[in-house]
Design a protein around this motif. Sequence first.
Motif, short mmCIF file in Angstrom:
data_model
loop_
_atom_site.label_atom_id
_atom_site.label_comp_id
_atom_site.label_asym_id
_atom_site.label_seq_id
_atom_site.Cartn_x
_atom_site.Cartn_y
_atom_site.Cartn_z
N LEU A 187 -11.36 5.32 8.73
CA LEU A 187 -11.79 5.95 7.48
C LEU A 187 -11.32 5.13 6.29
O LEU A 187 -10.25 4.53 6.32
CB LEU A 187 -11.25 7.37 7.38
N ASP A 188 -12.11 5.14 5.21
CA ASP A 188 -11.66 4.43 4.01
C ASP A 188 -10.59 5.26 3.31
O ASP A 188 -10.30 6.39 3.68
CB ASP A 188 -12.84 4.11 3.08
N TYR A 189 -9.99 4.67 2.27
CA TYR A 189 -8.85 5.32 1.61
C TYR A 189 -9.19 6.72 1.10
O TYR A 189 -8.44 7.67 1.31
CB TYR A 189 -8.34 4.46 0.45
N THR A 190 -10.31 6.85 0.42
CA THR A 190 -10.68 8.14 -0.17
C THR A 190 -10.90 9.19 0.91
O THR A 190 -10.40 10.32 0.81
CB THR A 190 -11.94 8.00 -1.04
N GLN A 191 -11.64 8.83 1.96
CA GLN A 191 -11.87 9.77 3.06
C GLN A 191 -10.58 10.14 3.76
O GLN A 191 -10.33 11.30 4.08
CB GLN A 191 -12.83 9.15 4.08
N ALA A 192 -9.74 9.14 4.01
CA ALA A 192 -8.48 9.38 4.72
C ALA A 192 -7.58 10.31 3.92
O ALA A 192 -6.94 11.22 4.47
CB ALA A 192 -7.78 8.06 5.00
N LEU A 193 -7.51 10.10 2.60
CA LEU A 193 -6.70 10.99 1.75
C LEU A 193 -7.25 12.41 1.77
O LEU A 193 -6.48 13.38 1.86
CB LEU A 193 -6.69 10.47 0.31
N ALA A 194 -8.57 12.55 1.72
CA ALA A 194 -9.18 13.89 1.73
C ALA A 194 -8.86 14.61 3.03
O ALA A 194 -8.54 15.81 3.04
CB ALA A 194 -10.69 13.77 1.53
N VAL A 195 -8.96 13.90 4.16
CA VAL A 195 -8.64 14.49 5.46
C VAL A 195 -7.17 14.90 5.52
O VAL A 195 -6.82 16.01 5.95
CB VAL A 195 -8.99 13.51 6.59
N LEU A 226 0.85 -1.19 0.00
CA LEU A 226 0.00 0.00 0.00
C LEU A 226 0.89 1.24 0.00
O LEU A 226 1.77 1.38 0.86
CB LEU A 226 -0.89 0.00 1.25
N VAL A 227 0.67 2.13 -0.96
CA VAL A 227 1.47 3.34 -1.10
C VAL A 227 0.56 4.54 -1.30
O VAL A 227 -0.30 4.53 -2.18
CB VAL A 227 2.46 3.25 -2.29
N ALA A 228 0.76 5.56 -0.48
CA ALA A 228 0.07 6.84 -0.68
C ALA A 228 1.05 7.79 -1.34
O ALA A 228 2.19 7.93 -0.90
CB ALA A 228 -0.39 7.41 0.66
N VAL A 229 0.61 8.45 -2.42
CA VAL A 229 1.46 9.37 -3.17
C VAL A 229 0.81 10.75 -3.17
O VAL A 229 -0.37 10.88 -3.49
CB VAL A 229 1.67 8.89 -4.62
N THR A 230 1.60 11.77 -2.82
CA THR A 230 1.10 13.14 -2.86
C THR A 230 1.57 13.82 -4.14
O THR A 230 2.69 13.59 -4.60
CB THR A 230 1.58 13.95 -1.64
N GLY A 290 1.08 17.40 -4.63
CA GLY A 290 1.00 18.84 -4.43
C GLY A 290 -0.40 19.36 -4.71
O GLY A 290 -1.39 18.85 -4.17
N LYS A 291 -0.51 20.34 -5.60
CA LYS A 291 -1.80 20.95 -5.90
C LYS A 291 -2.76 19.99 -6.61
O LYS A 291 -3.95 20.28 -6.76
CB LYS A 291 -1.61 22.20 -6.77
N ASP A 292 -2.25 18.83 -7.04
CA ASP A 292 -3.09 17.84 -7.72
C ASP A 292 -3.60 16.76 -6.78
O ASP A 292 -4.16 15.75 -7.22
CB ASP A 292 -2.33 17.20 -8.89
N GLY A 293 -3.43 16.96 -5.46
CA GLY A 293 -4.02 16.05 -4.50
C GLY A 293 -3.15 14.85 -4.17
O GLY A 293 -1.92 14.93 -4.17
N SER A 294 -3.80 13.71 -3.92
CA SER A 294 -3.07 12.51 -3.52
C SER A 294 -3.84 11.27 -4.00
O SER A 294 -5.01 11.34 -4.36
CB SER A 294 -2.91 12.47 -1.99
N ALA A 295 -3.14 10.14 -3.97
CA ALA A 295 -3.74 8.88 -4.43
C ALA A 295 -3.18 7.72 -3.63
O ALA A 295 -2.11 7.80 -3.03
CB ALA A 295 -3.49 8.67 -5.92
N MET A 296 -3.93 6.61 -3.63
CA MET A 296 -3.51 5.39 -2.95
C MET A 296 -3.34 4.28 -3.96
O MET A 296 -4.19 4.11 -4.86
CB MET A 296 -4.56 5.00 -1.89
N VAL A 352 -6.17 2.81 -6.39
CA VAL A 352 -7.45 2.36 -5.83
C VAL A 352 -8.25 3.49 -5.20
O VAL A 352 -9.42 3.31 -4.87
CB VAL A 352 -7.22 1.25 -4.78
N ALA A 353 -7.63 4.67 -5.00
CA ALA A 353 -8.36 5.81 -4.42
C ALA A 353 -7.59 7.08 -4.71
O ALA A 353 -6.38 7.06 -4.95
CB ALA A 353 -8.54 5.64 -2.91
N GLU A 354 -8.32 8.19 -4.70
CA GLU A 354 -7.67 9.49 -4.90
C GLU A 354 -8.53 10.57 -4.26
O GLU A 354 -9.72 10.37 -3.98
CB GLU A 354 -7.48 9.78 -6.39
N ALA A 355 -7.91 11.72 -4.00
CA ALA A 355 -8.64 12.85 -3.42
C ALA A 355 -7.98 14.14 -3.91
O ALA A 355 -6.76 14.23 -3.98
CB ALA A 355 -8.63 12.80 -1.90
#
Length: 289
Positions: A245-253, A194-198, A200-206, A213-216
């Motif tokens: 929190l699920d991946y999408t919610q966690a990334l948004a937070v 599992l990898v979370a990638v940021t 910058g201004k384009d948000g983040s993804a898992m 599998v998820a993005e915000a």
Amino acid sequence: MSTQLPAVTVVGSINLDMIATTDRLPTAGETIGGAVLSEQPGGKGANQAAAAARLGGSARMVGAVGKDAPGQRMLDALAAAGVDTSDVAQLSEPTGTALIVVDRGGENQIVVCPGANAGFSMEGVEFRADEAVLCQLEVGLDVVLEAARKASGFFVLNAAPAMDLPAELLERCDLVIVNETEYELIPALADAKLVAVTYGKDGSAMFERGRRVAEAPAAAVTVANTIGAGDAFCAALVLALRSGLDYTQALAVANAVGADAVGDPSSQPDLAQLGHYVERTTAASGASS
């Protein structure tokens, strides 16, 4: 989401940040005048521990400072943020120092002098199964690997600065957090659990085993200082995921926390409780749907 935030133990660097703020970054061999000098607590490890505590988590710091005035100042700053510093060693080496140049747009150049960060060990440090362990790579790789071996619960690596990682370390990671540049520089992450990638201004993804599998999206913000934003994101993402929190919610937070951090000139910014960001992102999601 659980109302009781989980415990986070951060194993990592503690630095005094010496920051020169100037209109633009110098090029090679160039001298720029007119900068403003400031000093503040920093180090990726300390920044992440302070953020976790300010977000409402139970935060413990494992690391080292020197037996000097900057070291005591760093300990005092961590304690003031609510971090347990009982596992921070005081060594004969000087406290780590980061020399930072920041331009008016918030971009930076950083040179780290590790000092005491290079001298501590994991001897005598234990982790509980219910606490998340969060590491970075501003301390020795041997220390990070030892922390991974000792951790029986959720183990997270913020793989910064980017470097080749031992296969054993990657296998022991429940989550790796990187920015887009680090993701490209560490090809082995394409196979990580599992990898979370940021971005910058384009948000983040898992990513799971290289599959997105998820993005915000990111929140629009005026940039004051990007130094502590990634560290605040890391702390928030770990707390959000461990709170259910699920991946999408966690990334948004985590994006919302990072946005607040980037708008603050401090490397260890004041932050609201995690629940505030959950409510904020949930409201924003409802308004946009």
